[in-house]
Design a protein around this motif. Structure first.
Motif, PDB file in Angstrom:
ATOM      1  N   ILE A 308       0.819  -1.213   0.000  1.00 52.47           N
ATOM      2  CA  ILE A 308       0.000   0.000   0.000  1.00 52.47           C
ATOM      3  C   ILE A 308       0.852   1.261   0.000  1.00 52.47           C
ATOM      4  O   ILE A 308       0.566   2.234  -0.710  1.00 52.47           O
ATOM      5  CB  ILE A 308      -0.949  -0.028   1.213  1.00 52.47           C
ATOM      6  CG1 ILE A 308      -2.002  -1.115   1.013  1.00 52.47           C
ATOM      7  CG2 ILE A 308      -1.608   1.334   1.435  1.00 52.47           C
ATOM      8  CD1 ILE A 308      -2.829  -1.409   2.243  1.00 52.47           C
ATOM      9  N   LEU A 309       1.940   1.278   0.769  1.00 48.59           N
ATOM     10  CA  LEU A 309       2.783   2.464   0.848  1.00 48.59           C
ATOM     11  C   LEU A 309       3.668   2.647  -0.373  1.00 48.59           C
ATOM     12  O   LEU A 309       4.356   3.665  -0.495  1.00 48.59           O
ATOM     13  CB  LEU A 309       3.640   2.397   2.118  1.00 48.59           C
ATOM     14  CG  LEU A 309       2.832   2.552   3.409  1.00 48.59           C
ATOM     15  CD1 LEU A 309       3.676   2.196   4.620  1.00 48.59           C
ATOM     16  CD2 LEU A 309       2.281   3.960   3.537  1.00 48.59           C
ATOM     17  N   ILE A 315      -3.858   6.549  -4.221  1.00 51.43           N
ATOM     18  CA  ILE A 315      -4.059   5.559  -3.157  1.00 51.43           C
ATOM     19  C   ILE A 315      -3.293   5.970  -1.912  1.00 51.43           C
ATOM     20  O   ILE A 315      -3.812   5.916  -0.783  1.00 51.43           O
ATOM     21  CB  ILE A 315      -3.623   4.156  -3.632  1.00 51.43           C
ATOM     22  CG1 ILE A 315      -4.579   3.662  -4.722  1.00 51.43           C
ATOM     23  CG2 ILE A 315      -3.572   3.171  -2.459  1.00 51.43           C
ATOM     24  CD1 ILE A 315      -4.154   2.366  -5.381  1.00 51.43           C
ATOM     25  N   ARG A 316      -2.063   6.413  -2.084  1.00 55.21           N
ATOM     26  CA  ARG A 316      -1.249   6.820  -0.942  1.00 55.21           C
ATOM     27  C   ARG A 316      -1.859   8.041  -0.252  1.00 55.21           C
ATOM     28  O   ARG A 316      -1.789   8.180   0.971  1.00 55.21           O
ATOM     29  CB  ARG A 316       0.187   7.119  -1.381  1.00 55.21           C
ATOM     30  CG  ARG A 316       0.910   5.893  -1.915  1.00 55.21           C
ATOM     31  CD  ARG A 316       2.338   6.212  -2.323  1.00 55.21           C
ATOM     32  NE  ARG A 316       3.227   6.173  -1.171  1.00 55.21           N
ATOM     33  CZ  ARG A 316       3.726   7.229  -0.566  1.00 55.21           C
ATOM     34  NH1 ARG A 316       3.410   8.461  -0.987  1.00 55.21           N
ATOM     35  NH2 ARG A 316       4.534   7.105   0.470  1.00 55.21           N
ATOM     36  N   ALA A 317      -2.458   8.937  -1.027  1.00 51.89           N
ATOM     37  CA  ALA A 317      -3.094  10.115  -0.425  1.00 51.89           C
ATOM     38  C   ALA A 317      -4.233   9.701   0.496  1.00 51.89           C
ATOM     39  O   ALA A 317      -4.418  10.282   1.576  1.00 51.89           O
ATOM     40  CB  ALA A 317      -3.609  11.049  -1.520  1.00 51.89           C
ATOM     41  N   TRP A 320      -2.659   8.369   3.737  1.00 48.86           N
ATOM     42  CA  TRP A 320      -2.170   9.412   4.645  1.00 48.86           C
ATOM     43  C   TRP A 320      -3.324  10.191   5.276  1.00 48.86           C
ATOM     44  O   TRP A 320      -3.218  10.652   6.420  1.00 48.86           O
ATOM     45  CB  TRP A 320      -1.207  10.340   3.916  1.00 48.86           C
ATOM     46  CG  TRP A 320       0.132   9.722   3.676  1.00 48.86           C
ATOM     47  CD1 TRP A 320       0.727   9.456   2.480  1.00 48.86           C
ATOM     48  CD2 TRP A 320       1.062   9.276   4.683  1.00 48.86           C
ATOM     49  NE1 TRP A 320       1.959   8.864   2.671  1.00 48.86           N
ATOM     50  CE2 TRP A 320       2.190   8.752   4.011  1.00 48.86           C
ATOM     51  CE3 TRP A 320       1.039   9.272   6.075  1.00 48.86           C
ATOM     52  CZ2 TRP A 320       3.280   8.222   4.689  1.00 48.86           C
ATOM     53  CZ3 TRP A 320       2.135   8.741   6.761  1.00 48.86           C
ATOM     54  CH2 TRP A 320       3.234   8.227   6.071  1.00 48.86           C
ATOM     55  N   GLU A 321      -4.417  10.327   4.572  1.00 51.13           N
ATOM     56  CA  GLU A 321      -5.591  10.980   5.158  1.00 51.13           C
ATOM     57  C   GLU A 321      -6.096  10.174   6.356  1.00 51.13           C
ATOM     58  O   GLU A 321      -6.400  10.732   7.426  1.00 51.13           O
ATOM     59  CB  GLU A 321      -6.688  11.104   4.108  1.00 51.13           C
ATOM     60  CG  GLU A 321      -7.956  11.784   4.602  1.00 51.13           C
ATOM     61  CD  GLU A 321      -9.032  11.868   3.534  1.00 51.13           C
ATOM     62  OE1 GLU A 321     -10.126  12.381   3.851  1.00 51.13           O
ATOM     63  OE2 GLU A 321      -8.786  11.424   2.397  1.00 51.13           O
ATOM     64  N   PHE A 323      -4.301   7.962   8.075  1.00 52.62           N
ATOM     65  CA  PHE A 323      -3.219   7.969   9.068  1.00 52.62           C
ATOM     66  C   PHE A 323      -3.264   9.237   9.922  1.00 52.62           C
ATOM     67  O   PHE A 323      -3.211   9.175  11.160  1.00 52.62           O
ATOM     68  CB  PHE A 323      -1.874   7.867   8.342  1.00 52.62           C
ATOM     69  CG  PHE A 323      -0.663   7.906   9.238  1.00 52.62           C
ATOM     70  CD1 PHE A 323      -0.088   6.734   9.687  1.00 52.62           C
ATOM     71  CD2 PHE A 323      -0.098   9.118   9.612  1.00 52.62           C
ATOM     72  CE1 PHE A 323       1.045   6.758  10.526  1.00 52.62           C
ATOM     73  CE2 PHE A 323       1.023   9.161  10.444  1.00 52.62           C
ATOM     74  CZ  PHE A 323       1.579   7.976  10.892  1.00 52.62           C
ATOM     75  N   ASP A 324      -3.372  10.380   9.277  1.00 50.90           N
ATOM     76  CA  ASP A 324      -3.370  11.657   9.995  1.00 50.90           C
ATOM     77  C   ASP A 324      -4.567  11.766  10.942  1.00 50.90           C
ATOM     78  O   ASP A 324      -4.435  12.224  12.090  1.00 50.90           O
ATOM     79  CB  ASP A 324      -3.374  12.823   9.013  1.00 50.90           C
ATOM     80  CG  ASP A 324      -2.078  12.931   8.225  1.00 50.90           C
ATOM     81  OD1 ASP A 324      -1.057  12.411   8.695  1.00 50.90           O
ATOM     82  OD2 ASP A 324      -2.088  13.540   7.135  1.00 50.90           O
ATOM     83  N   ALA A 325      -5.724  11.339  10.465  1.00 52.47           N
ATOM     84  CA  ALA A 325      -6.931  11.399  11.308  1.00 52.47           C
ATOM     85  C   ALA A 325      -6.783  10.467  12.503  1.00 52.47           C
ATOM     86  O   ALA A 325      -7.177  10.809  13.631  1.00 52.47           O
ATOM     87  CB  ALA A 325      -8.158  11.042  10.488  1.00 52.47           C
ATOM     88  N   PHE A 326      -6.218   9.300  12.274  1.00 53.08           N
ATOM     89  CA  PHE A 326      -6.075   8.317  13.347  1.00 53.08           C
ATOM     90  C   PHE A 326      -5.095   8.791  14.412  1.00 53.08           C
ATOM     91  O   PHE A 326      -5.386   8.695  15.616  1.00 53.08           O
ATOM     92  CB  PHE A 326      -5.616   6.980  12.749  1.00 53.08           C
ATOM     93  CG  PHE A 326      -5.396   5.894  13.758  1.00 53.08           C
ATOM     94  CD1 PHE A 326      -6.455   5.335  14.433  1.00 53.08           C
ATOM     95  CD2 PHE A 326      -4.103   5.433  14.023  1.00 53.08           C
ATOM     96  CE1 PHE A 326      -6.266   4.323  15.358  1.00 53.08           C
ATOM     97  CE2 PHE A 326      -3.902   4.426  14.952  1.00 53.08           C
ATOM     98  CZ  PHE A 326      -4.975   3.876  15.631  1.00 53.08           C
ATOM     99  N   LEU A 327      -3.950   9.310  14.020  1.00 54.18           N
ATOM    100  CA  LEU A 327      -2.999   9.798  15.009  1.00 54.18           C
ATOM    101  C   LEU A 327      -3.529  11.011  15.774  1.00 54.18           C
ATOM    102  O   LEU A 327      -3.137  11.229  16.925  1.00 54.18           O
ATOM    103  CB  LEU A 327      -1.652  10.119  14.359  1.00 54.18           C
ATOM    104  CG  LEU A 327      -0.541   9.073  14.655  1.00 54.18           C
ATOM    105  CD1 LEU A 327      -0.889   7.734  14.038  1.00 54.18           C
ATOM    106  CD2 LEU A 327       0.804   9.545  14.186  1.00 54.18           C
ATOM    107  N   ALA A 328      -4.417  11.754  15.133  1.00 59.28           N
ATOM    108  CA  ALA A 328      -5.019  12.904  15.805  1.00 59.28           C
ATOM    109  C   ALA A 328      -6.181  12.505  16.712  1.00 59.28           C
ATOM    110  O   ALA A 328      -6.776  13.351  17.379  1.00 59.28           O
ATOM    111  CB  ALA A 328      -5.496  13.916  14.767  1.00 59.28           C
ATOM    112  N   GLY A 329      -6.495  11.212  16.717  1.00 57.94           N
ATOM    113  CA  GLY A 329      -7.564  10.727  17.589  1.00 57.94           C
ATOM    114  C   GLY A 329      -8.954  10.861  17.016  1.00 57.94           C
ATOM    115  O   GLY A 329      -9.942  10.743  17.743  1.00 57.94           O
ATOM    116  N   ARG A 330      -9.020  11.078  15.688  1.00 57.20           N
ATOM    117  CA  ARG A 330     -10.344  11.229  15.063  1.00 57.20           C
ATOM    118  C   ARG A 330     -10.849   9.901  14.494  1.00 57.20           C
ATOM    119  O   ARG A 330     -10.071   9.035  14.148  1.00 57.20           O
ATOM    120  CB  ARG A 330     -10.280  12.272  13.942  1.00 57.20           C
ATOM    121  CG  ARG A 330      -9.849  13.635  14.430  1.00 57.20           C
ATOM    122  CD  ARG A 330     -10.165  14.713  13.398  1.00 57.20           C
ATOM    123  NE  ARG A 330      -9.449  14.533  12.149  1.00 57.20           N
ATOM    124  CZ  ARG A 330      -8.238  15.017  11.898  1.00 57.20           C
ATOM    125  NH1 ARG A 330      -7.584  15.699  12.832  1.00 57.20           N
ATOM    126  NH2 ARG A 330      -7.660  14.825  10.738  1.00 57.20           N
TER     127      ARG A 330
END
Length: 330
Positions: A308-309, A315-317, A320-321, A323-330
């Motif tokens: 995937i990476l 697909i990578r975008a 990362w969308e 990933f960013d939401a998950f690390l931010a706790g969303r």
């Protein structure tokens, strides 16, 4: 006792970048500031670890745990993207691949007798690199085999990683690679003393260029060619197909993920990302597992294959969308 052979160090200055312990080519530049560390496991194997620090604004450290047959250099682009997110990064070469010690004298074979050997690698990384010198909180990004090992580790060490991101985790091997009618063959061959023999039809050529018939790792030809260019410049990084012993060990290891209650024993939040075109691991097993987690999210990326990476930009975008939401706790 298994024989151990250290991977020979390559000293061609035309190929090397900031460290003699990383292989850098024009098509695959290393993020600046790399620091290479060599650690030893409890069973006395030497493993290569690369580290990067993003600066004073660090919001934590991500440990990248690659999949089978991968190597640190393959993740340079991902490292750069994590650094841009103000995350320090650590990447490990598992035993038997990259520039870490090989388990067999034949460097083209991917072999372990038991996946507890990989668990020793991860424990050494935590004790010798993360613990002494990496800023918290610690996050983990595991691909395929690395993702499966992270889940087992998180169940045993629930407070170590704050959040886990898994791409195409190897919770079960795809039926295309191991049809039910042939699933008993590795065990029979292992009983016959053939554990260190390559799987039937396997080869010693690099996994990206050969591998098992019909397997597509990524739809992005450019990123695939980049990995192949690194291997051409530094062939000692690569490893071929697994041995019979490795397949038997993998099947024993993944069996635990089917047991009732395993997923419920993982306390850390987990994001599982799969591709709907994956022909290496069973994505339905990952979906079922995610549904059983206490704090689990599951994302399926249309058009994505196993790597995937290393997929195309759209697909990578989407990865990362998520990933960013998950690390931010969303």
């Amino acid at each position: 006792m298994s024989e151990v052979m250290s991977v020979a160090q390559k000293r061609d200055p035309a190929l090397l970048g900031p460290s003699d312990d990383l292989h850098v080519i024009t098509a695959n530049p290393a993020p600046p500031g790399a620091s290479v560390t060599w650690i030893r496991t409890r069973d006395n194997l030497k493993l290569r670890v690369a580290r990067w620090r993003c600066g004073a604004r660090s919001v934590g450290t991500v440990a990248i745990l690659p999949g089978r047959a991968e190597f640190i250099e393959k993740y340079f682009e991902v490292v750069r993207e994590l650094l841009e997110r103000n995350l320090d990064v650590v990447v490990l070469d598992w035993r038997g691949q990259g520039r870490s010690d090989r388990v067999l004298c034949d460097p083209g074979k991917c072999h372990v007798n038991d996946f507890r050997a990989y668990e020793r690698d991860l424990e050494a990384l935590c004790e010798q690199v993360l613990g002494p010198s990496c800023r918290k909180p610690w996050f983990a990004l595991g691909h395929s085999m690395g993702g499966a090992l992270l889940l087992a580790h998180a169940r045993e060490r629930p407070a170590r990683f704050a959040r886990l991101v898994l791409t195409a985790p190897m919770l079960d091997i795809h039926s295309k690679l191991l049809p039910y009618a042939l699933s008993f063959v590795p065990n029979v061959l292992a009983l016959l003393g053939l554990k260190t023999t390559l799987v039937p039809g396997g080869c010693r050529e690099p996994y990206e260029s050969a591998g098992l018939s019909g397997v597509v790792l990524t739809s992005d030809a450019g990123r695939l060619q980049r990995s192949l260019a690194v291997i051409k410049a530094a062939p000692e990084l690569a490893v071929g197909d697994p041995t019979i012993g490795w397949v038997c060990a993998a099947r024993r290891f993944t069996r635990q993920f089917k047991s009732a209650g395993f997923a419920r024993g993982i306390l850390a939040p987990v994001l599982i990302v799969t591709g709907d075109q994956d022909s290496v691991v069973d994505t339905s097993a990952a979906r079922r597992f995610a549904a059983q987690l206490r704090a689990g999210q599951f994302v399926s990326l249309p058009g994505a294959h196993h790597d995937i990476l290393m997929e195309g930009d759209p697909i990578r975008a989407r990865f990362w969308e998520a990933f960013d939401a998950f690390l931010a706790g969303r």
